[in-house]
Design a protein around this motif. Structure first.
Motif, short mmCIF file in Angstrom:
data_model
loop_
_atom_site.label_atom_id
_atom_site.label_comp_id
_atom_site.label_asym_id
_atom_site.label_seq_id
_atom_site.Cartn_x
_atom_site.Cartn_y
_atom_site.Cartn_z
N VAL A 201 0.43 -1.54 0.39
CA VAL A 201 -0.11 -0.22 -0.02
C VAL A 201 0.50 0.51 -0.15
CG1 VAL A 201 -2.39 0.95 1.71
CG2 VAL A 201 -1.96 -0.93 1.53
N ALA A 202 0.46 2.63 -0.68
CA ALA A 202 1.41 3.33 -0.77
C ALA A 202 1.85 4.27 0.33
CB ALA A 202 0.59 4.16 -1.78
N ALA A 203 0.76 4.38 1.10
CA ALA A 203 0.65 4.34 2.40
C ALA A 203 1.97 3.71 3.48
CB ALA A 203 -0.61 5.02 3.45
N ASN A 204 1.58 2.45 3.47
CA ASN A 204 3.02 2.15 3.74
C ASN A 204 4.70 1.75 2.82
OD1 ASN A 204 0.84 1.93 6.02
ND2 ASN A 204 -0.10 0.24 4.76
N ARG A 205 4.53 2.42 2.26
CA ARG A 205 6.17 1.86 1.83
C ARG A 205 7.43 1.25 2.53
NH1 ARG A 205 4.62 4.33 -4.16
NH2 ARG A 205 3.37 2.45 -5.32
N VAL A 206 7.52 2.78 3.65
CA VAL A 206 8.44 2.83 4.26
C VAL A 206 8.36 1.62 5.18
CG1 VAL A 206 7.08 3.42 6.05
CG2 VAL A 206 9.71 4.15 5.89
N VAL A 207 7.26 0.55 5.19
CA VAL A 207 7.70 -0.35 5.91
C VAL A 207 8.31 -1.46 5.51
CG1 VAL A 207 6.53 -2.44 6.50
CG2 VAL A 207 5.58 -0.27 7.03
N GLY A 208 8.36 -1.65 3.88
CA GLY A 208 9.59 -2.30 2.87
C GLY A 208 10.80 -1.56 2.97
N HIS A 209 11.17 -0.53 3.57
CA HIS A 209 12.09 -0.23 3.05
C HIS A 209 13.20 -0.96 4.74
CE1 HIS A 209 12.66 1.41 -0.17
NE2 HIS A 209 11.46 2.92 1.12
N TRP A 210 12.40 -0.69 5.65
CA TRP A 210 12.56 -2.10 6.64
C TRP A 210 12.65 -2.98 7.34
CZ3 TRP A 210 15.03 1.19 11.43
CH2 TRP A 210 14.66 1.65 11.41
N SER A 211 11.88 -4.11 6.46
CA SER A 211 11.44 -5.74 6.54
C SER A 211 12.53 -6.25 6.79
CB SER A 211 10.58 -6.44 5.17
OG SER A 211 11.79 -5.36 4.49
N GLU A 212 13.78 -5.99 5.69
CA GLU A 212 14.84 -7.19 6.15
C GLU A 212 15.76 -6.67 7.92
OE1 GLU A 212 16.57 -9.06 4.59
OE2 GLU A 212 15.36 -8.50 2.90
#
Length: 234
Positions: A201-212
């Motif tokens: 979801v566009a509003a939650n893209r920052v979470v993708g950078h923190w997944s690892e």
């Protein structure tokens, strides 16, 4: 084995006199005779027709002699491995593999591995017709592997599994004396999948950078937690 093959008349004229080439029709008895003996040991085989579509027929030849040799070799190797485990309590991990993905698998291979030596201590093949569903094959495989190692006198100290929907209830109700762990790799894999779905979801893209980083922190927490604590068990 293909009994009929489409004929290209134009190609035959280019190559020569096609009508002079010998052609054969093979009887069912002749096919059985050709597959009568095993190519490995020259013993008699059991042949059956498993599939037929027009002129195409698929036949399966099973050699009981080779199968008996393989079974004896497997039993000998498993006995040697089980006798080599002289520790009082062995830590095991397990997993099941299916012949096809999804919920329509026909066969499942279930194995138990000694965590310390990485030796396969028990292995069982389960067919879906022996259980109520393809999901139930993993539980049945675990039950058979447990019976195999217990009959061999191997003492199980702990068991690490994934979060299978039927394995966890079985461990809580039927194997309460055993220390049960969930496989961290499977937990991390499921968590990463959920994080990726959330970050789509566009509003939650920052979470993708923190997944690892989140996954690495998960490993750090579990590895540095004292054995036997509620966090490591759950």
């Amino acid at each position: 084995m293909m009994l009929y093959q489409p004929f290209n008349l134009h190609l035959a004229h280019q190559q020569g006199s096609w009508y002079n080439e010998p052609r054969y029709l093979v009887d069912h008895k002749q096919l059985l005779e050709a597959l009568k003996y095993c190519r490995k040991c020259a013993c008699y085989t059991n042949v059956e027709s498993t599939y037929r579509d027009g002129g195409y027929i698929k036949m399966t030849a099973v050699c009981d002699s080779c199968r008996h040799v393989i079974r004896n070799l497997y039993s000998h190797n498993m006995t040697a491995v089980q006798q080599a485990l002289d520790a009082e309590h062995i830590d095991f991990s397990r997993d099941g593999r299916f012949d096809t993905p999804g919920h329509s698998a026909l066969y499942s291979t279930y194995t138990l591995m000694d965590v310390k030596s990485s030796l396969i201590v028990a292995s069982q093949l389960v067919k879906v017709t022996e259980t109520t569903s393809s999901q139930a094959m993993e539980k049945e495989g675990l039950i058979r592997c447990r019976r195999e190692v217990e009959d061999a006198g191997v003492c199980i100290g702990s068991l690490t599994t994934d979060q299978h929907i039927m394995i966890a209830p079985y461990m809580r109700k039927e194997w309460t004396e055993l220390t049960h762990y969930f496989d961290l790799w499977h937990i991390a894999k499921n968590l990463k999948k959920k994080l990726c779905e959330f970050a789509s979801v566009a509003a939650n893209r920052v979470v993708g950078h923190w997944s690892e980083t989140i996954i690495r922190h998960l490993y750090h927490v579990v590895v540095n937690t004292e054995p036997g604590s509620q966090l490591r068990i759950e």
